[in-house]
Design a protein around this motif. Sequence first.
Motif, PDB file in Angstrom:
ATOM      1  N   ASN A   5       0.845  -1.191   0.000  1.00 50.95           N
ATOM      2  CA  ASN A   5       0.000   0.000   0.000  1.00 50.95           C
ATOM      3  C   ASN A   5       0.882   1.243   0.000  1.00 50.95           C
ATOM      4  OD1 ASN A   5      -2.549  -1.312   0.167  1.00 50.95           O
ATOM      5  ND2 ASN A   5      -2.196  -1.675   2.336  1.00 50.95           N
ATOM      6  N   LEU A   6       0.611   2.136  -0.942  1.00 51.18           N
ATOM      7  CA  LEU A   6       1.303   3.422  -1.023  1.00 51.18           C
ATOM      8  C   LEU A   6       0.314   4.491  -0.572  1.00 51.18           C
ATOM      9  CD1 LEU A   6       2.881   2.942  -4.548  1.00 51.18           C
ATOM     10  CD2 LEU A   6       4.045   2.712  -2.376  1.00 51.18           C
ATOM     11  N   PHE A   7       0.612   5.156   0.535  1.00 50.29           N
ATOM     12  CA  PHE A   7      -0.277   6.155   1.110  1.00 50.29           C
ATOM     13  C   PHE A   7       0.052   7.524   0.522  1.00 50.29           C
ATOM     14  CE2 PHE A   7      -0.225   2.624   3.931  1.00 50.29           C
ATOM     15  CZ  PHE A   7      -1.505   2.549   4.457  1.00 50.29           C
ATOM     16  N   ARG A   8      -0.914   8.103  -0.205  1.00 46.46           N
ATOM     17  CA  ARG A   8      -0.701   9.410  -0.830  1.00 46.46           C
ATOM     18  C   ARG A   8      -1.080  10.507   0.164  1.00 46.46           C
ATOM     19  NH1 ARG A   8      -2.098  11.366  -6.586  1.00 46.46           N
ATOM     20  NH2 ARG A   8      -2.880   9.242  -6.766  1.00 46.46           N
ATOM     21  N   VAL A   9      -0.130  11.410   0.383  1.00 50.32           N
ATOM     22  CA  VAL A   9      -0.367  12.602   1.198  1.00 50.32           C
ATOM     23  C   VAL A   9       0.195  13.774   0.410  1.00 50.32           C
ATOM     24  CG1 VAL A   9       0.064  13.773   3.391  1.00 50.32           C
ATOM     25  CG2 VAL A   9      -0.201  11.278   3.342  1.00 50.32           C
ATOM     26  N   ASN A  59       2.741  -6.046  -6.290  1.00 47.91           N
ATOM     27  CA  ASN A  59       1.594  -5.279  -6.754  1.00 47.91           C
ATOM     28  C   ASN A  59       1.455  -4.069  -5.851  1.00 47.91           C
ATOM     29  OD1 ASN A  59       0.744  -6.859  -8.906  1.00 47.91           O
ATOM     30  ND2 ASN A  59      -0.559  -8.126  -7.619  1.00 47.91           N
ATOM     31  N   LEU A  60       0.941  -2.986  -6.398  1.00 53.17           N
ATOM     32  CA  LEU A  60       0.831  -1.745  -5.634  1.00 53.17           C
ATOM     33  C   LEU A  60      -0.615  -1.294  -5.562  1.00 53.17           C
ATOM     34  CD1 LEU A  60       3.835   0.028  -7.336  1.00 53.17           C
ATOM     35  CD2 LEU A  60       3.847  -1.298  -5.250  1.00 53.17           C
ATOM     36  N   LYS A  61      -0.967  -0.735  -4.412  1.00 53.04           N
ATOM     37  CA  LYS A  61      -2.299  -0.161  -4.223  1.00 53.04           C
ATOM     38  C   LYS A  61      -2.121   1.242  -3.665  1.00 53.04           C
ATOM     39  CE  LYS A  61      -6.536  -0.555  -1.605  1.00 53.04           C
ATOM     40  NZ  LYS A  61      -7.168  -1.156  -0.450  1.00 53.04           N
ATOM     41  N   ILE A  62      -2.737   2.215  -4.316  1.00 54.17           N
ATOM     42  CA  ILE A  62      -2.681   3.594  -3.842  1.00 54.17           C
ATOM     43  C   ILE A  62      -3.794   3.789  -2.814  1.00 54.17           C
ATOM     44  CG2 ILE A  62      -2.818   6.036  -4.471  1.00 54.17           C
ATOM     45  CD1 ILE A  62      -0.386   4.556  -5.691  1.00 54.17           C
ATOM     46  N   VAL A  63      -3.432   4.294  -1.645  1.00 54.99           N
ATOM     47  CA  VAL A  63      -4.398   4.651  -0.607  1.00 54.99           C
ATOM     48  C   VAL A  63      -4.461   6.175  -0.591  1.00 54.99           C
ATOM     49  CG1 VAL A  63      -4.948   4.547   1.857  1.00 54.99           C
ATOM     50  CG2 VAL A  63      -3.828   2.594   0.741  1.00 54.99           C
TER      51      VAL A  63
END
Length: 126
Positions: A5-9, A59-63
Amino acid sequence: MTVINLFRVGDRYFFKHYFRDRGVFEELRPYYDSLEYRFEVWEEEMEDLVKKLRFHGFNLKIVEEDQIPDYTVIIDKYVKHKDLLRNAVDVIELGDEKALVMKDMVAKEEALDRGREPDEEWRERL
């Protein structure tokens, strides 16, 4: 396949993952923040990071920012929680409580044994 999970801020992305392969970690070292024990990537670096991680089978998931409370557990700051920090992407303090943004839902479920879901006050801060 492992999902990260990649947390976007804003225009940055944060993630936490333990890479068993030292070579993968070394390849990603430029993104590693050793003070926060997490990876931090600026928007303009994302394409390069995505290519590297996918090449290594991740695999990547954008949060998105509005989803961050879904990954958060609120704990009393005086409760022992050192072991929870290993899976926390971020920690925010407010009064006698801490918000732990967990790296994934499995880590969140494990942390809920010692905490609770964020209330409205916390949701506004996150």
